[in-house]
Enzyme design. Sequence first.
Site, PDB file in Angstrom:
ATOM      1  N   SER A 137     127.138 -16.744 -17.186  1.00 53.47           N
ATOM      2  CA  SER A 137     126.848 -17.903 -18.018  1.00 53.47           C
ATOM      3  C   SER A 137     128.007 -18.868 -18.183  1.00 53.47           C
ATOM      4  CB  SER A 137     126.347 -17.450 -19.393  1.00 53.47           C
ATOM      5  OG  SER A 137     125.656 -18.490 -20.023  1.00 53.47           O
ATOM      6  N   ASP A 184     121.864 -17.352 -23.576  1.00 58.79           N
ATOM      7  CA  ASP A 184     123.248 -17.629 -23.214  1.00 58.79           C
ATOM      8  C   ASP A 184     123.949 -18.483 -24.273  1.00 58.79           C
ATOM      9  OD1 ASP A 184     122.460 -16.298 -20.980  1.00 58.79           O
ATOM     10  OD2 ASP A 184     122.580 -18.018 -19.626  1.00 58.79           O
TER      11      ASP A 184
END
Length: 393
Positions: A137, A184
């Site tokens: 991420s 995320d």
Amino acid sequence: MAAPVSDVGSIKARALRMFGEKFGEQADVCVYAPGRVNLIGEHTDYNEGFVLPMALPMVTVIAGKSHSGRKITIISSSDAIGGTNEFEFEAGSRADIKPGEPKWANYIKGCIANFICDVPAFNAVIVSTVPAGAGLSSSAALEVATYTFLEALSGKKPEKPEQKALACQKAEHDFAGVPCGIMDQFISVMGKEGCALLLDCRDLTTKQISMLHIDDYVFLITNSNAPHKLSSSAYCERRDCCYEAAKMLGKKSLRDANVNDIQTLISRNVPDRTVRRARHVVTEIQRTRDAAVALEEGDFQRFGRLMNESHDSLRDDYEVSSKELDSLVSAAREVDGTLGSRLTGAGFGGCTVTLLRKNAVDKAIQHMRAKYSGTPTFYIATPSDGAREIGVN
């Protein structure tokens, strides 16, 4: 040996030094936001299930300073973006900001456009240790770092951290054109040292899951260095199978289904592929719930078994693993002291995450290197804090 974890202090120093060299003055704002690893709960987010990520010590740092001019200038030190690593555009109304080239700048533009107020012109530099394209991420770390930088620059913050995460997600949807879930951004905003975050993707409620009993164990992230190959069409096929199965069962989503419902699908002669996709999601949602309990109770043996079951389901039922990821997982499981290993992220490349005893780390790395045909990179992952402002001195 595993690569050393990021030291925020050294990354900050690098960013401040780079800012001084590029702009000839000292930055007065510095922030960071972390990448993440999802411990369990894959492809459950768009089925209103649960995920269990933790924030990483690998971070994106932004250092900068506002000025009285009209231009926003941002420079990135990343080699992964290719092409130009500097861009500028007119400061002004958020409504006037539009996506464009270079593509990496759209993540930043989107956050400015979705911030709670207009921001002054500024100069900034970005330094990151979150590997791009590894499924850890890096995009959310950039978005959340940008939003945190804007908070520090303007003195304005949303009332709730959820609003910050949702604004960053919207930036990725609208400006980067990536229909990502919310996990995320949530973990990058809300990460807490020593904890994983149990996120309910239906109502966005969260619970910090303490890892106080993890002293003898560690999570080892292995980057296969094989890029993601899960195409948008393959992703949509899996998502659509899940939605179709839920509709056949009369459910709002597969979050409301159970293993008996999978038998119902089988009895109705639903195509095998749809059954397998649904079975993964239903069992993965329950595994994630069970894993959170195991983690809280310090039952790492059980947590490891759930990780193994998760990978096997992703490989066999959801079919999002790859020969590279399977090779790394298989090698990790052969090492005495490994409790569990699985792919993490969307699949078809990226990383695996392995739970093992601390005294087995070197042996595991050696064995995985010997068994894997590629060139993996290893990181020791400890549950870390979410985004925050850090002083410039």
